[in-house]
Design an enzyme around this catalytic site. Structure first.
Site, mmCIF file in Angstrom:
data_model
loop_
_atom_site.group_PDB
_atom_site.id
_atom_site.type_symbol
_atom_site.label_atom_id
_atom_site.label_comp_id
_atom_site.label_asym_id
_atom_site.label_seq_id
_atom_site.Cartn_x
_atom_site.Cartn_y
_atom_site.Cartn_z
ATOM 1 N N GLU A 227 0.865 -1.193 0.000
ATOM 2 C CA GLU A 227 0.000 0.000 0.000
ATOM 3 C C GLU A 227 0.895 1.234 0.000
ATOM 4 O O GLU A 227 1.903 1.272 0.707
ATOM 5 C CB GLU A 227 -0.867 -0.018 1.272
ATOM 6 C CG GLU A 227 -1.592 1.284 1.563
ATOM 7 C CD GLU A 227 -2.408 1.244 2.866
ATOM 8 O OE1 GLU A 227 -2.780 0.151 3.334
ATOM 9 O OE2 GLU A 227 -2.647 2.334 3.413
ATOM 10 N N GLU B 181 -2.548 11.663 3.219
ATOM 11 C CA GLU B 181 -3.444 11.207 4.282
ATOM 12 C C GLU B 181 -3.352 12.207 5.420
ATOM 13 O O GLU B 181 -2.264 12.697 5.723
ATOM 14 C CB GLU B 181 -3.008 9.819 4.768
ATOM 15 C CG GLU B 181 -3.874 9.260 5.877
ATOM 16 C CD GLU B 181 -3.499 7.830 6.243
ATOM 17 O OE1 GLU B 181 -2.328 7.449 6.042
ATOM 18 O OE2 GLU B 181 -4.364 7.109 6.746
#
Ligand SMILES: *[C@@H]1O[C@H](CO)[C@@H](O)[C@H](O)[C@H]1NC(C)=O
Ligand SMILES: *[C@@H]1O[C@H](CO)[C@@H](O)[C@H](O)[C@H]1NC(C)=O
Ligand SMILES: *[C@@H]1O[C@H](CO)[C@@H](O)[C@H](O)[C@H]1NC(C)=O
Ligand SMILES: *[C@@H]1O[C@H](CO)[C@@H](O)[C@H](O)[C@H]1NC(C)=O
Length: 366
Positions: A137, A142
């Site tokens: 990932e 974020e």
């Protein structure tokens, strides 16, 4: 411009395409009226990160105006800011993932004008393989709640660590990318640019995130190593990334914000082709963690924000101008999400050849 690698490849008679690891050509673009055509909507409550959110289906997103292309031609993805949610219910929002997957040897460039923020809000622009955590990932963007910075991270199976990163960020949280370490926070690096999140991101006209998911081995000795993320606030976007350039040379972008060299993490071993994802969840494992929440917000995540008046979510939206995918060779680094058997074969072949050339070069570089 002729790079050292090109000269080396020429003098050794190797295929030049295999060694231009920093030169990428446009292979796919998500932009304009058809932005949402290439994505799947999750269509289920957040059973992934325990958020107090329902990720709507494509038809719900369209009818509730939670995902649409605005009059400026930009893609909007937002949290429902019209509904007075009652106790025990979750709030509607959006999670989309690209139908196509992009292999090692790809660069994705996302140009955004606004990212979601606010107490309880947890937005991300990231990618993952079909098999998690086996296929890895990559979190390009974020952030949670009212933090002043966003962050970058990788998540993998055990064995991938950050060694000798060449990056501008000094805000290193953790260097072990294993999902089993540090409560799965990944090898996270803070984005030191205060315009990388929140009201400041929007006020400065947004910016451009560049993710290089690079080839193994090639750059071990010769230039900057693989997997890097750059962020350019609007005023700092280099000319080469403005307009609709059909190619990008990542060696011209300067030092990345975050860098994950091959030395500590072999990309081919820990990563498989990635689906890109945009999502906005509420509270959940990260934003709703009481300690994290209390750092920038007061009260209780669910009770004081998710339920009741929707006005807390007026800024909880992405406005995306484009997501453009570049590859080391046009059209071959894509694994189509459906009915793409022949192209799948091409991708595999291409990766095989690239891997072979990379191995050769790597051996030569030693
Ligand atoms: C989440 O829900 C969907 C739809 O019911 C299901 O297919 C999926 O397996 C669930 N995922 C997890 C991690 O529980
Ligand atoms: C990284 O550290 C910063 C500052 O301590 C913190 O706000 C952030 O939540 C951390 N990120 C992770 C994934 O632990
Ligand atoms: C870039 O490409 C998009 C999609 O093809 C198009 O809508 C837009 O007008 C182009 N922009 C420029 C500056 O050429
Ligand atoms: C919801 O958010 C959008 C975007 O910020 C804003 O234009 C709108 O006025 C807000 N309120 C409602 C009720 O839609």
């Amino acid at each position: 411009m002729i790079s050292l690698r090109s000269i080396l490849a020429l003098s050794l008679g190797l295929p030049i395409i295999a060694v231009r690891a920093t030169q990428y050509s446009l292979v796919k673009q998500y932009a304009g009226a058809h932005f949402f055509d290439g994505w799947d909507f999750y269509g289920n409550y957040d059973n992934l990160t325990n958020g107090d959110a329902i990720f709507v289906t494509a038809s719900q997103a369209a009818s509730q105006r939670l995902a649409f292309v605005n009059s400026a031609g930009n893609a909007i993805m937002k949290v429902d800011n019209k509904t007075n949610v009652v106790f025990n219910d979750k709030r509607n929002t959006v999670r989309i993932s690209s139908k196509d997957r992009f292999a090692v040897g790809s660069v994705w460039i996302a140009d955004m004008l606004h990212v979601p923020y606010g107490c309880s809000v947890w937005p991300a622009f990231w990618s993952q393989a079909l098999d998690w955590p086996t296929g890895g990932e990559i979190d390009t963007f974020e952030a949670v709640n009212m933090e002043s910075n966003s962050q970058i991270s990788l998540h993998t199976v055990p064995g991938c660590t950050v060694v000798n990163a060449v990056q501008t960020s000094t805000l290193v949280n953790t260097t072990d990318c294993s999902f089993l370490a540090n409560q799965n926070s990944g090898c996270a690096v803070g984005n030191p640019d205060p315009n990388s999140y929140g009201a400041a991101f929007a006020a400065t006209g947004g910016g451009v995130f560049v993710t290089e998911f690079a080839e193994t081995g090639i750059s071990l000795r010769l230039t900057r190593p693989p997997t890097s993320v750059w962020f350019f606030s609007r005023g700092n976007v280099p000319n080469s990334l403005q307009g609709n350039a059909s190619s990008v040379d990542t060696s011209s972008l300067g030092k990345p914000v975050a860098n994950y060299p091959t030395g500590g993490c072999n990309v081919d071993r820990f990563f498989q082709p990635q689906k890109l994802i945009f999502d906005i969840t509420l509270c959940g494992d990260f934003a709703g963690n009481p300690q994290t929440f209390a750092q920038t917000c007061s009260g209780f995540c669910y009770q004081d924000y998710v339920i009741g008046s929707p006005s807390n979510y007026d800024n909880a939206y992405f406005e995306v101008r484009s997501v453009r995918i570049f590859g080391t060779s046009p059209s071959v680094d894509i694994t189509p999400g459906s009915s793409g058997a022949s192209q799948d074969a091409t991708s595999v072949l291409w990766l095989g050849l690239t891997g072979l050339s990379a191995t050769l070069l790597f051996l030569l570089a030693l």
